[in-house]
Design a protein around this motif. Structure first.
Motif, PDB file in Angstrom:
ATOM      1  N   TRP A   1       0.830  -1.202   0.000  1.00 16.38           N
ATOM      2  CA  TRP A   1       0.000   0.000   0.000  1.00 16.38           C
ATOM      3  C   TRP A   1       0.867   1.256   0.000  1.00 16.38           C
ATOM      4  N   GLN A   2       1.856   1.302   0.872  1.00 18.66           N
ATOM      5  CA  GLN A   2       2.733   2.470   0.948  1.00 18.66           C
ATOM      6  C   GLN A   2       3.486   2.680  -0.366  1.00 18.66           C
ATOM      7  N   HIS A   3       3.909   1.591  -0.990  1.00 19.25           N
ATOM      8  CA  HIS A   3       4.587   1.693  -2.283  1.00 19.25           C
ATOM      9  C   HIS A   3       3.617   2.190  -3.352  1.00 19.25           C
ATOM     10  N   ALA A   4       2.369   1.735  -3.292  1.00 20.97           N
ATOM     11  CA  ALA A   4       1.360   2.175  -4.257  1.00 20.97           C
ATOM     12  C   ALA A   4       1.130   3.680  -4.139  1.00 20.97           C
ATOM     13  N   ILE A   5       1.113   4.197  -2.932  1.00 19.77           N
ATOM     14  CA  ILE A   5       0.964   5.640  -2.735  1.00 19.77           C
ATOM     15  C   ILE A   5       2.121   6.378  -3.407  1.00 19.77           C
TER      16      ILE A   5
END
Length: 156
Positions: free
Chosen positions: A100-104
């Motif tokens: 999720w953090q990478h997707a952001i």
């Protein structure tokens, strides 16, 4: 590519598409869906080589083992987090949050200020915990399964 200790997140390769589709199926099995449950979804669950080649798709791996992945697509001008799956044996270990953090970060690099998530009902609490806001549900061809729609606005 992000790295931390033994895990890393990297761009997926088109020749991994079949393995990612298998990981997606294993992840879905975590929620108790019987084999063939998603047959009603047709090609929506398929991950062809072209999907990986033509979209931002990233894989989380550790020691060469694929633990999870996500992929963005565009739909009606919106950036859609189309897939985010963690292998069934790895759910609950924090890998979803890493993805999720990478997707952001990826959405920011794509110049976007928000993205949309179409979520399995079982994963909806995860997206809510990550700060996404549910704005709708959408019926599907399977009356017992509803798509939960979230919006995530990137902070400045």
């Amino acid at each position: 590519m992000s790295t931390n200790g033994a895990w890393r997140i990297r761009r997926a390769e088109p020749d991994e598409a079949g393995e990612l589709e298998g990981l997606q199926d294993r992840s879905s099995a975590h929620w108790g869906y019987p084999p063939g449950f998603f047959d009603w979804a047709g090609e929506a669950r398929a991950i062809p080589d072209a999907y990986v080649r033509n979209n931002p798709v990233f894989v989380l791996e550790e020691d060469g083992k694929r633990l999870g992945f996500y992929g963005f697509t565009e739909e009606d001008g919106d950036l859609l987090l189309d897939k985010l799956f963690v292998d069934a044996d790895e759910i609950g270990k924090g890998y979803g949050k890493l993805l999720w953090q990478h997707a952001i970060q990826t959405a920011r690099e794509l110049g976007r200020s928000e993205f949309i998530v179409g979520s399995d009902p079982n994963a909806a609490p995860f997206y809510a915990a990550m700060g996404a806001v549910q704005y709708a549900t959408k019926p599907t061809a399977e009356p017992s399964w509803t798509l939960h729609m979230f919006r995530y606005t990137l902070s400045s």
